[in-house]
Design a protein around this motif. Structure first.
Motif, PDB file in Angstrom:
ATOM      1  N   UNK A 137      -0.171  -8.935  -1.115  1.00 58.03           N
ATOM      2  CA  UNK A 137       1.171  -8.375  -1.205  1.00 58.03           C
ATOM      3  C   UNK A 137       1.164  -7.041  -0.474  1.00 58.03           C
ATOM      4  N   UNK A 138       2.210  -6.757   0.281  1.00 51.89           N
ATOM      5  CA  UNK A 138       2.282  -5.476   0.980  1.00 51.89           C
ATOM      6  C   UNK A 138       2.316  -4.320  -0.011  1.00 51.89           C
ATOM      7  N   UNK A 142      -4.445  -2.041  -2.611  1.00 52.60           N
ATOM      8  CA  UNK A 142      -5.617  -2.317  -1.780  1.00 52.60           C
ATOM      9  C   UNK A 142      -5.246  -3.099  -0.519  1.00 52.60           C
ATOM     10  N   UNK A 143      -3.984  -2.994  -0.142  1.00 58.08           N
ATOM     11  CA  UNK A 143      -3.477  -3.741   1.009  1.00 58.08           C
ATOM     12  C   UNK A 143      -4.289  -3.481   2.271  1.00 58.08           C
ATOM     13  N   UNK A 144      -4.465  -2.212   2.638  1.00 58.55           N
ATOM     14  CA  UNK A 144      -5.174  -1.883   3.872  1.00 58.55           C
ATOM     15  C   UNK A 144      -6.640  -2.267   3.780  1.00 58.55           C
ATOM     16  N   UNK A 167       0.523 -11.532   4.813  1.00 56.22           N
ATOM     17  CA  UNK A 167       1.153 -10.426   4.103  1.00 56.22           C
ATOM     18  C   UNK A 167       2.482 -10.883   3.512  1.00 56.22           C
ATOM     19  N   UNK A 168       2.622 -10.766   2.199  1.00 57.22           N
ATOM     20  CA  UNK A 168       3.848 -11.159   1.506  1.00 57.22           C
ATOM     21  C   UNK A 168       4.651  -9.899   1.181  1.00 57.22           C
ATOM     22  N   UNK A 177       5.935  -1.083   5.551  1.00 55.63           N
ATOM     23  CA  UNK A 177       4.481  -0.947   5.478  1.00 55.63           C
ATOM     24  C   UNK A 177       3.805  -1.952   6.406  1.00 55.63           C
ATOM     25  N   UNK A 178       4.351  -3.139   6.445  1.00 50.97           N
ATOM     26  CA  UNK A 178       3.792  -4.184   7.306  1.00 50.97           C
ATOM     27  C   UNK A 178       3.884  -3.796   8.783  1.00 50.97           C
TER      28      UNK A 178
END
Length: 212
Positions: A137-138, A142-144, A167-168, A177-178
């Motif tokens: 999830x964006x 811990x996305x990055x 990426x959701x 963010x995406x």
């Protein structure tokens, strides 16, 4: 303190799971995904090269994207006006992907422990044809890390070249963010000699045509 908690749980009793709403998508994911795959088939033969395998994997992801964005599949990712957890997105993707993998004789494994931790999905047909997918999830804190550390480490451990970072997004904030990820993917690929691609899954709610 522990005894108090145990006594509290015993007095409260077991909590019933709402099967109709299925908030954690424990069972709806497979039936809905299988139904969608059956009516939206892929015209592919079993892959004979790593490149063919990754092409099919990307096509499966594209089908999932269409299901979520165009086939009202995004509704499965929301409950009572709130976005569901990351694990639900993973289960729904598995529901769509499994039938396609059966059609093309590809093995799909979920949460395979590769030594560096469990990767979300591993696709394979023999030892030489393999690809990995990480779903995030964006909005995940811990996305990055999923792109710059987790997925590359899994790929190094398994000596796999092809990977996909899915990426959701649930909101405009997620989408912004995406938008910063494109350059980062190129850098990760350049540093590691990988072929990591990214795919945006827009799970933001849509207005029905009658309300437009």
């Amino acid at each position: 303190m522990v005894k108090r908690y145990v006594d509290f749980r015993e007095q409260r009793g077991a909590e019933l799971y709402d099967l109709q709403k299925d908030p954690d998508s424990y069972y709806q994911w497979y039936s809905r995904g299988k139904e969608y795959a059956a009516s939206n088939k892929l015209d592919f033969s079993p892959p004979t090269t790593p490149e063919e395998l990754f092409t099919i994997v990307k096509q499966i992801v594209e089908k999932f994207k269409n299901y979520i964005e165009m086939g009202r599949g995004y509704e499965v990712l929301w409950a009572e006006g709130r976005p569901r957890a990351e694990k639900v997105s993973q289960r729904v993707f598995a529901g769509v992907a499994k039938p396609y993998c059966e059609f093309t004789d590809i093995d799909i494994s979920k949460e395979v422990n590769l030594g560096a931790g469990p990767v979300d999905f591993k696709f394979s047909r023999g030892l030489s044809k393999r690809a990995l997918i990480e779903v995030k999830l964006a909005s995940n804190s811990k996305f990055w890390n999923g792109l710059t550390a987790q997925l590359p480490e899994y790929m190094r451990t398994e000596e796999i070249t092809d990977g996909l970072f899915m990426v959701v997004v649930y909101s405009l904030k997620d989408l912004r963010r995406y938008n910063h990820i494109q350059g980062l993917v190129s850098e990760v690929n350049k540093q590691n000699g990988f072929n990591i691609e990214i795919e945006l899954i827009d799970a933001r709610p849509r207005k029905s045509a009658s309300k437009l």
